[in-house]
Each structure stands twice: as C-alpha cells, then as structure tokens.
Design a protein around this motif. Structure first.
Motif, PDB file in Angstrom:
ATOM      1  N   LYS B  20       0.855  -1.190   0.000  1.00  0.00           N
ATOM      2  CA  LYS B  20       0.000   0.000   0.000  1.00  0.00           C
ATOM      3  C   LYS B  20       0.885   1.233   0.000  1.00  0.00           C
ATOM      4  CE  LYS B  20      -3.320   2.745   0.520  1.00  0.00           C
ATOM      5  NZ  LYS B  20      -4.379   2.973  -0.398  1.00  0.00           N
ATOM      6  N   GLY B  43      -7.012   8.308   5.138  1.00  0.00           N
ATOM      7  CA  GLY B  43      -6.135   7.466   4.325  1.00  0.00           C
ATOM      8  C   GLY B  43      -5.213   8.227   3.396  1.00  0.00           C
ATOM      9  N   LYS B  46      -1.519  11.160   6.359  1.00  0.00           N
ATOM     10  CA  LYS B  46      -1.125  12.133   7.387  1.00  0.00           C
ATOM     11  C   LYS B  46      -0.393  11.463   8.548  1.00  0.00           C
ATOM     12  CE  LYS B  46      -5.433  13.362   8.065  1.00  0.00           C
ATOM     13  NZ  LYS B  46      -6.140  12.427   7.185  1.00  0.00           N
ATOM     14  N   SER B  47      -1.001  10.426   9.093  1.00  0.00           N
ATOM     15  CA  SER B  47      -0.376   9.765  10.238  1.00  0.00           C
ATOM     16  C   SER B  47       0.960   9.142   9.840  1.00  0.00           C
ATOM     17  CB  SER B  47      -1.291   8.687  10.802  1.00  0.00           C
ATOM     18  OG  SER B  47      -2.505   9.248  11.218  1.00  0.00           O
ATOM     19  N   THR B  48       0.993   8.555   8.664  1.00  0.00           N
ATOM     20  CA  THR B  48       2.235   7.958   8.181  1.00  0.00           C
ATOM     21  C   THR B  48       3.332   9.015   8.125  1.00  0.00           C
ATOM     22  OG1 THR B  48       0.874   6.525   6.808  1.00  0.00           O
ATOM     23  CG2 THR B  48       3.217   6.574   6.339  1.00  0.00           C
ATOM     24  N   HIS B 203      -9.158  17.190  11.051  1.00  0.00           N
ATOM     25  CA  HIS B 203     -10.178  17.097  10.008  1.00  0.00           C
ATOM     26  C   HIS B 203     -11.083  18.298  10.069  1.00  0.00           C
ATOM     27  CE1 HIS B 203      -9.471  13.233   8.233  1.00  0.00           C
ATOM     28  NE2 HIS B 203      -9.288  12.704   9.429  1.00  0.00           N
TER      29      HIS B 203
HETATM   30  N1  LIG Z   1       0.307  -0.295   9.505  1.00  0.00           N
HETATM   31  C1  LIG Z   1      -0.194  -0.231   8.268  1.00  0.00           C
HETATM   32  N2  LIG Z   1      -0.086  -1.271   7.416  1.00  0.00           N
HETATM   33  C2  LIG Z   1      -0.557  -1.198   6.160  1.00  0.00           C
HETATM   34  N3  LIG Z   1      -1.162  -0.146   5.643  1.00  0.00           N
HETATM   35  C3  LIG Z   1      -1.317   0.927   6.427  1.00  0.00           C
HETATM   36  C4  LIG Z   1      -0.842   0.944   7.783  1.00  0.00           C
HETATM   37  N4  LIG Z   1      -1.133   2.146   8.323  1.00  0.00           N
HETATM   38  C5  LIG Z   1      -1.749   2.839   7.359  1.00  0.00           C
HETATM   39  N5  LIG Z   1      -1.872   2.125   6.215  1.00  0.00           N
HETATM   40  C6  LIG Z   1      -2.466   2.579   4.948  1.00  0.00           C
HETATM   41  O1  LIG Z   1      -1.742   3.698   4.487  1.00  0.00           O
HETATM   42  C7  LIG Z   1      -2.604   4.722   4.039  1.00  0.00           C
HETATM   43  C8  LIG Z   1      -2.342   6.007   4.793  1.00  0.00           C
HETATM   44  O2  LIG Z   1      -2.705   5.807   6.152  1.00  0.00           O
HETATM   45  P1  LIG Z   1      -2.610   6.922   7.255  1.00  0.00           P
HETATM   46  O3  LIG Z   1      -2.920   6.283   8.548  1.00  0.00           O
HETATM   47  O4  LIG Z   1      -1.321   7.641   7.133  1.00  0.00           O
HETATM   48  O5  LIG Z   1      -3.813   7.885   6.829  1.00  0.00           O
HETATM   49  P2  LIG Z   1      -4.383   9.158   7.562  1.00  0.00           P
HETATM   50  O6  LIG Z   1      -4.265  10.276   6.594  1.00  0.00           O
HETATM   51  O7  LIG Z   1      -3.745   9.325   8.884  1.00  0.00           O
HETATM   52  O8  LIG Z   1      -5.917   8.785   7.745  1.00  0.00           O
HETATM   53  P3  LIG Z   1      -6.914   9.132   8.952  1.00  0.00           P
HETATM   54  O9  LIG Z   1      -7.408  10.519   8.703  1.00  0.00           O
HETATM   55  O10 LIG Z   1      -8.016   8.136   8.780  1.00  0.00           O
HETATM   56  O11 LIG Z   1      -6.174   8.985  10.236  1.00  0.00           O
HETATM   57  C9  LIG Z   1      -4.012   4.202   4.221  1.00  0.00           C
HETATM   58  O12 LIG Z   1      -4.482   3.773   2.977  1.00  0.00           O
HETATM   59  C10 LIG Z   1      -3.887   3.048   5.176  1.00  0.00           C
HETATM   60  O13 LIG Z   1      -4.803   2.048   4.848  1.00  0.00           O
END
Ligand SMILES: Nc1ncnc2c1ncn2[C@@H]1O[C@H](COP(=O)(O)OP(=O)(O)OP(=O)(O)O)[C@@H](O)[C@H]1O
Ligand SMILES: [Mg+2]
Lengths: 271, 284
Positions: B20, B43, B46-48, B203
């Motif tokens: 992903k 998704g 952001k958290s990543t 958000h």
């Molecule tokens: N540990 C993981 N293993 C596999 N895929 C992941 C993992 N964590 C996140 N993802 C995928 O990576 C993408 C980005 O995730 P992320 O958590 O960074 O999104 P986000 O912007 O923080 O979303 P949200 O607003 O829901 O918190 C998403 O498609 C998610 O499904």
C-alpha cells in the motif's frame, strides 16, 4: 513488527484453490496430514513434495511467501532432527565418537522426520493462505454439524471462533499503535535481558487488555441490541455450495492418495 | 528546530500482496516556531507522515533532516530525537497504563533518563500546564478520570519531557465542543509558553484556519498544497476534488459577499468575521 507473523494469514489472490469449498479443503488437508504421517518411504515423500509444489502452483501463491511460514519452525525442525540423529542407536554405524553414535538408519530417520514436519506445516499453511478465516470457520461449522445431534453447541462455538479470529488482526493493529505511542515516550522494547524485556511490555499489555475488554463489552452490547441469539434456524448470508472444482480437486486427491500408497509399498512388488 | 522533508515516499508491506503506497514524493519545510496544520481525507497519509518525524517509521525513500539529525541515516540517537519531538497519537487516552496519574506522566521523563528530583518537578509542571489540579489527580488511577481529563493526562505525559516540537494527531477527535475548545486553547497556551513548534493533524477546517499559520494538504499520499490558511481558503476551487471543505467563517463570508456585502478579508476565525461584517454593515 507483529504484521510479519505469516502463519495463518490469508493471501488474497484469485485461484482455483482459493475458490474451492472450505469444507472440501478442510477434509482434503486432514487426509493430507494423515498421509504425511503414514508415509514411510523416501520415494513416497518425493511424491508428496511434488504434489505440494503442484498445489502451491495451483494456488498462485509465490513460493517465497509459502516458505516464509517455515521460517518460524525451522529451529524445531533442526532440533528434532539432531535429537533423532543422536538417539537412534540401531543399525549400521557410520561414525562414532565418545558416546555419540550415528547410524545410517538414524540419518534416514531424521531426514524423514524433518521432511514430515516441513510437509505438514507447508500443507496447512496452504490451507490458511487460500481460505479466509471466516470461510474456514463456516466450513468447520458445517462439518461439525452432525454433533448437533448430541446437543453440542456447534453454532455457538463457531461464532466464538470467528469472532476470535476476526479480532486477531484488530488486536495486532492495536499492539502496533500502542507500541508506537509508548516508543514515542521513550520506551524501548528490544534492550536488556529477558526479565527487563518482559517488564517493558507492561505499558503495552495493560492498555491492550483494557481495550480488548472494552471492545468485547461493546460487541456484546451490539449483538444484544440486534437481538442476536444462536437459534437453530438461522439462515446464512453466504451459503456453501459445491462446484465442479471441488469434484476435480477430490479426484486429483484420490489419485494422489493411491499413488503415495502404491509408492510407499513399492507397488506391492508388482515390478 | 526546523524540519526539512525531501522526496519522502513510503510503502506499507512492500513487495507483499498487501502493498500500500502511503506517501509519494512529499517535500516541504517546517520552520522554527510555526504552527503547521496537516489536512487531508482519511487514508491520505497524514499519520504515516508524522510517524516518520520521530523515527517510529524509518525513512526508506527520501530524506528528513531535523536540525542536525538526518533521519535517513541508519544509526540515530532515538532517545534524543524522541525527547525533542513529542508525539500525541489519535485517542491518546487509550495508552495510559500506570496505577497513578503521576506515574503515568513520569513514564516519558524516566525513559529519557532525567534525574528523580527533576522528574518530580517536570511532572507537576506538566499536570498543572494542562489545567488539572496536581494534588487532586496525582494519586488517582488514570482509568477513573473522564474522557477529557484522560486526554489531558496523556498530553501531560508528552510535554513532561519538554519536547521542542509537539506533534498532535487529531487532538480533538471524539470530544464534545467544549472539550475540543479546551484542548485547542491548551495547545495554544503551550505554543506561547512551552513548545516552539506545533504540528497538528485535523479534520476540522475551523481549527486549522484559526490556529495554524502554515498548512499542507495531502491527497492520496501526495502533497498538493503547501501554503498559508489564508491562501488555501481564499479560493474555493482549490479544495475541489480533495474531499475537504471551507471553514465555516470563510463560508459565511463568501455567502455574504455573494449577496453583495462587501467583505474582503479572509475571516479565518469568528472575531475577524464579526469585525469584517461590522465594517461592511456599519451599525446605525
Ligand atoms: N500499519 C499499516 N499497514 C498497512 N497499511 C497501512 C498501515 N497504516 C496505514 N496504512 C495505509 O496507508 C494509508 C495512509 O494511512 P494513514 O494512517 O497515514 O492515513 P491518515 O491520513 O492518517 O488517515 P486518517 O485521517 O483516517 O487517520 C491508508 O491507505 C492506510 O490504509
Ligand atoms: Mg491518521
């Protein structure tokens, strides 16, 4: 991290093996396991191996991923092989030193046992790779349904099992998250001796348990709110049906069984 | 401490069936003293992105340099880095674990190797900073507090180790409007007194508009805007297709000016909206 655990993980591709009925797959795997235990001659092991490789090809799962499942047990395999090697004392002596005696039969025996373990794990991994946990429990429930006659709560057991299975990935994700949060506060999980490491896990385990109980509570409430009860006449959303694939697989399997039995017995001395 | 992110990409579960792509070629700079808002739909990565900042996710592609620490290096001083960058996760109250609030807040400073006397002082200061009564809560179990209080304790646990950058992943998620405002005011107070740089995922566009002076927008792992809230919210077209909306105040100002009320300011918070309306429609 915890996501690296491959044992029991579904591998999402489309293949002949993925589309088989879980009941058929379960039965075939049970027969396969019995086969692996009964087979005794090295030639027969070659046949089993060839069959396994064919099955992997049919399931369209990369060999690398399948082999990963062996990584976890390779230590056990080597360990038992060494034990077998050392404790098998009968037969032609190949090499001896002090109290260590290695015999030809011992070598053969340990190779066979190692092969047996590997073939077992690979075969069962293939089942979990090609079948989602949900359809596995569905299949099990259906296979166990005769037990209802003796008042065994098959449906309850299977719903408990599928909930448990469903929660494994959720809890793993939770472990990941909590670990990250504690690491951000300076916790480290891979330093120090065993005792220290176990203690370092407390900041992960406590929140994990708290959240597992919370989830269980919420789930119970949700089930109640929807008037869930395991009445005998529940209909299901996904009905298991047999198809031509299951027939083909069963026939192929029957041929395989006949073949290994024949090879194992040297074709009954027919030639 | 300034943060420089260059060509950062990240793939979850690389080379497996679950591959992903979460971040794609993200580059931007966070200056010392900024309040950065990160927005994007669920998704979008952001958290990543923020988990890279204190090496919870290691840089695999691209580079991040925080002051003089290069995160793409193999060996970095994790403890030092993590004590400098405090990170509050989504729903942080679920990570409390000690018997008492005091012990839980002390967890971070202890791990970072502060002296016992220092820790006592740091813990007390942190608990007071988040607006809790130290003597009232210090011996309570974190599990018997209310949701909002728990979140404060969690924040105290982060700021107790005196980070110079505070990263917050949706700090107001799941709180009622009053709880939200309290947490945001707390963040603002921290910014004025305690931490230098704040990075906040949200958000809620109103929060971003009101509290941030720099904002980036992520969309499907790509950085699509790196600008100020005024700029971003000045043009409705910019947000089309990102799944994001305008802050309420900006929206009201727009609707009013469509009806002929002359408002030219960007109106990022309620006060400036009220001022702008009063200016446009003078009281008789
Ligand atoms: N540990 C993981 N293993 C596999 N895929 C992941 C993992 N964590 C996140 N993802 C995928 O990576 C993408 C980005 O995730 P992320 O958590 O960074 O999104 P986000 O912007 O923080 O979303 P949200 O607003 O829901 O918190 C998403 O498609 C998610 O499904
Ligand atoms: Mg997130």
């Amino acid at each position: 991290m915890s996501r690296d655990i491959t044992l029991g993980q579904y591998y999402p591709v489309e293949s002949f093996a993925h589309k088989l009925d879980p009941r058929v797959k379960l039965l075939l795997v049970i027969v396969y396991i019995v086969g692996v235990f009964l087979v005794d001659s090295l030639y027969a092991y070659i046949v089993v191996g060839a069959f396994l490789i064919t099955s992997i090809i049919v399931s369209r799962i990369p060999f690398k991923s399948v082999l990963k499942s062996v990584k976890g047990i390779i230590f056990i395999v080597i360990f038992t092989a060494i034990l077998n090697l050392l404790f098998h004392k009968e037969g032609e002596v190949l090499w001896s030193f002090w109290i260590i005696v290695i015999t030809k039969e011992g070598v053969l025996f340990s190779i066979k046992m190692a092969l047996r373990l590997l073939l077992l794990v690979l075969g069962t991994t293939l089942l979990t790779y090609t079948t989602t946990p949900m359809s596995l429990t569905d299949g099990m429930e259906s296979l166990l349904s005769p037990l209802k006659l003796v008042k065994f709560p098959v449906h309850d057991v299977s719903i408990i099992m599928s909930i448990a299975l469903r929660f494994i990935p959720i809890l793993m994700e939770e472990v990941d998250k909590i670990m990250m949060a504690q690491k951000a506060r300076g916790a480290s999980f891979d330093n120090g001796n065993l005792f220290k490491r176990a203690k370092a896990l407390l900041p992960v385990l406590i929140p994990l348990f708290v959240s597992a109980f919370r989830r269980a509570d919420e789930l119970a409430l949700a089930l109640d709110a929807r008037c869930y009860n395991a009445t005998p006449n529940r209909t299901r959303y996904k009905k298991l049906t047999l198809s031509w694939r299951d027939l083909v697989a069963t026939i192929a399997f029957a041929v395989y069984i006949v073949l290994i039995v024949a090879v194992n017995n040297n074709f009954w001395g027919l030639y | 401490m300034s943060i420089e992110i260059k060509n950062l990409s990240f793939v979850y579960g690389a080379k497996s069936a679950y591959e992903k792509r979460a971040l794609e070629d993200v580059s931007f700079t966070i200056k010392d003293g900024e309040t950065l808002g990160i927005i994007g739909t669920t998704g979008s990565g952001k958290s990543t992105l923020i988990q890279h900042l204190n090496a919870l996710i290691r840089v695999t592609n691209g580079s991040i340099v925080i002051d003089d620490i290069d995160l793409s290096q193999k060996r970095i001083n994790l403890q030092l880095l993590r004590s400098k960058i405090g990170m509050l996760f989504q729903y942080p109250e679920y990570q409390l674990f000690e018997d008492t609030v005091e012990a839980d807040v002390a967890f971070g400073p202890k791990n970072f190797g502060y002296k016992k006397e220092d820790i006592d002082y740091m813990v007390r200061q942190a608990i007071e900073l988040v607006g809790l009564d130290y003597y009232e809560v210090k011996d309570k179990s974190p599990f018997e507090l209310s949701g909002g209080q728990k979140r404060r304790v969690a924040i105290a646990g982060i700021i107790a180790s005196r980070p110079s950058i505070l990263v917050l992943d949706e700090p107001t998620a799941g709180l009622d409007p009053i709880g939200k405002r309290e947490i945001l005011d707390l963040v603002k107070r921290l910014k004025d007194s305690f931490v230098k740089t704040i990075i906040m995922i949200s958000h809620n566009m109103d929060e971003i508009a009101e509290y941030c002076d720099h904002v980036i927008v992520l969309h499907e792992g790509k950085l699509i805007y790196d600008t100020t809230p005024e700029e971003l919210f000045s043009d409705k077209e910019k947000l089309v297709g990102t799944g994001l909306s305008l802050p309420h105040t900006v929206n009201i100002a727009r609707l009013l000016s469509e009806k002929g009320v002359e408002i030219n300011e960007s109106c990022l918070d309620v006060d400036s909206l009220v001022n702008a309306i009063e200016k446009a429609v003078p009281n008789e």
